[in-house]
Write an enzyme that holds these catalytic residues in place. Structure first.
Site, PDB file in Angstrom:
ATOM      1  N   MET A  27     -14.541 -58.166 -62.759  1.00  0.00           N
ATOM      2  CA  MET A  27     -14.765 -59.606 -62.920  1.00  0.00           C
ATOM      3  C   MET A  27     -15.879 -59.855 -63.941  1.00  0.00           C
ATOM      4  O   MET A  27     -16.417 -60.962 -64.026  1.00  0.00           O
ATOM      5  CB  MET A  27     -15.110 -60.244 -61.578  1.00  0.00           C
ATOM      6  CG  MET A  27     -13.964 -60.100 -60.574  1.00  0.00           C
ATOM      7  SD  MET A  27     -13.958 -61.367 -59.305  1.00  0.00           S
ATOM      8  CE  MET A  27     -15.532 -61.096 -58.526  1.00  0.00           C
ATOM      9  N   HIS A  34     -20.073 -50.672 -63.129  1.00  0.00           N
ATOM     10  CA  HIS A  34     -18.817 -50.800 -63.882  1.00  0.00           C
ATOM     11  C   HIS A  34     -18.726 -49.718 -64.966  1.00  0.00           C
ATOM     12  O   HIS A  34     -17.666 -49.126 -65.178  1.00  0.00           O
ATOM     13  CB  HIS A  34     -18.728 -52.162 -64.572  1.00  0.00           C
ATOM     14  CG  HIS A  34     -18.737 -53.341 -63.653  1.00  0.00           C
ATOM     15  ND1 HIS A  34     -19.804 -54.214 -63.586  1.00  0.00           N
ATOM     16  CD2 HIS A  34     -17.813 -53.798 -62.772  1.00  0.00           C
ATOM     17  CE1 HIS A  34     -19.529 -55.165 -62.701  1.00  0.00           C
ATOM     18  NE2 HIS A  34     -18.337 -54.941 -62.195  1.00  0.00           N
ATOM     19  N   GLN A 151     -11.806 -52.917 -50.045  1.00  0.00           N
ATOM     20  CA  GLN A 151     -10.904 -53.247 -51.159  1.00  0.00           C
ATOM     21  C   GLN A 151     -10.131 -52.010 -51.627  1.00  0.00           C
ATOM     22  O   GLN A 151      -8.904 -52.058 -51.783  1.00  0.00           O
ATOM     23  CB  GLN A 151     -11.716 -53.837 -52.313  1.00  0.00           C
ATOM     24  CG  GLN A 151     -10.959 -53.971 -53.612  1.00  0.00           C
ATOM     25  CD  GLN A 151     -11.768 -54.692 -54.670  1.00  0.00           C
ATOM     26  OE1 GLN A 151     -11.844 -55.902 -54.659  1.00  0.00           O
ATOM     27  NE2 GLN A 151     -12.381 -53.955 -55.589  1.00  0.00           N
ATOM     28  N   ARG A 185     -23.808 -59.960 -58.460  1.00  0.00           N
ATOM     29  CA  ARG A 185     -24.476 -61.058 -57.743  1.00  0.00           C
ATOM     30  C   ARG A 185     -25.982 -60.843 -57.619  1.00  0.00           C
ATOM     31  O   ARG A 185     -26.703 -61.774 -57.262  1.00  0.00           O
ATOM     32  CB  ARG A 185     -23.855 -61.227 -56.358  1.00  0.00           C
ATOM     33  CG  ARG A 185     -22.417 -61.741 -56.419  1.00  0.00           C
ATOM     34  CD  ARG A 185     -21.861 -62.060 -55.046  1.00  0.00           C
ATOM     35  NE  ARG A 185     -20.650 -62.847 -55.119  1.00  0.00           N
ATOM     36  CZ  ARG A 185     -19.405 -62.336 -55.038  1.00  0.00           C
ATOM     37  NH1 ARG A 185     -19.225 -61.048 -54.882  1.00  0.00           N
ATOM     38  NH2 ARG A 185     -18.356 -63.135 -55.104  1.00  0.00           N
TER      39      ARG A 185
END
Ligand code: AMP
Length: 282
Positions: A27, A34, A151, A185
């Site tokens: 995202m 990442h 997930q 976040r």
């Protein structure tokens, strides 16, 4: 690096002979977590592609979709540095054209517990976007972070059930020096909240120590201790759970020999910021 903004552009790119492809869906607001997935991806295929898409269907109505950070130019520069072959950056209308009625898909046995109790529509949104990205990008391998443990478990099931020809790799969680799991976040935490956020990792360490060093076998005793550690760090606890590492079901007793270990999972809020973390133990 090819930047594709439409499905047609990805298909065109993919139709040219290229060798094997590893894919890292994200995202955006990329961080070292990442980038570690992208590095790992290189070891599994000739080329690496990523997607950057803040997926609206995985956010609930009261969640932080609007506030989610979107530093696109910086993200693309990081992808270029990693030597990516292609980045897919669709607009929401491209993936979800208004005239297409939504498909609903998830894995109820895994989707409705833990995160699913607090984010009831989350995993249906995740499954829909990941299935869609897989059919568009057609990777041989896809890399997901252990950071989002539930997930990756759900995506593994989805791929099996749909017989998608994609190998799923789960890559380790990358942490800040003090142990806080990296997350897009984290930028929303003020200095005090940043100090309190370490409570998630401390709770996981507490569980690991109780199980591996002290030999604790009662899941509830460990869960209570994790809860206390987080509360002592002023975290509003959503859950602190010891579960079976594949089924994510509660356990009567911690018997690492039988279950090949357990997974400790935590979720907590600091003001408007919600954080999750987990650790495999035993
Ligand atoms: P996101 O952009 O948050 O949707 O994450 C994209 C991918 O990066 C997912 O597979 C995440 O599990 C993974 N990821 C996020 N944070 C980390 C981290 N700290 N370490 C490893 N992987 C991560």
């Amino acid at each position: 690096m090819f930047i594709a903004r439409t499905i047609a552009a990805v298909r065109q790119w993919r139709s040219e002979p290229a060798g094997s492809l590893a894919f890292v869906p994200t995202m955006g607001a990329l961080h070292e977590g990442h980038l570690s997935l992208m590095r790992q991806a290189k070891q599994h295929a000739d080329h690496v592609a990523a997607s950057i898409f803040v997926n609206p269907t995985q956010f609930g109505p009261a969640e932080d979709f609007e506030q989610y950070p979107r530093p696109l130019e910086r993200d693309l520069a990081l992808c270029r540095e990693q030597g990516l072959a292609m980045v897919f950056v669709p607009e929401a209308d491209e993936l979800y054209p208004p005239h297409v009625l939504p498909l609903q898909m998830d894995v109820p046995d895994l989707s409705h517990l833990l995160e699913g109790e607090h984010r009831p529509t989350h995993f249906a949104g995740v499954c829909r976007v990941v299935a869609k990205l897989f059919t568009i990008v057609q990777p041989d391998v896809a890399i997901f972070g252990q950071k989002d443990y539930q997930q990756q478990a759900i995506i593994r099931q989805m791929v099996q059930d749909l017989a998608l020809p994609v190998q799923i790799i789960t890559a380790p969680t990358i942490r800040e020096p003090d142990g806080l799991a990296m997350s897009s976040r984290n930028v929303h935490l003020d200095a005090t909240q940043r100090q309190h956020a370490i409570g998630l990792y401390k709770a996981l360490q507490q569980a690991k120590q109780m199980i591996e060093t002290m030999g604790e076998t009662d899941p509830q005793t460990v869960e209570q201790a994790m809860d206390q550690v987080m509360q002592a760090h002023h975290l509003q606890v959503d859950y602190a759970a010891i579960r079976h590492p594949q089924t994510l079901q509660p356990l009567d007793a911690i018997a690492p020999d039988l279950t090949r270990g357990v997974v400790a999972l935590v979720a907590a809020r600091l003001g408007p910021v919600r954080l999750i973390d987990n650790m495999l133990i035993g």
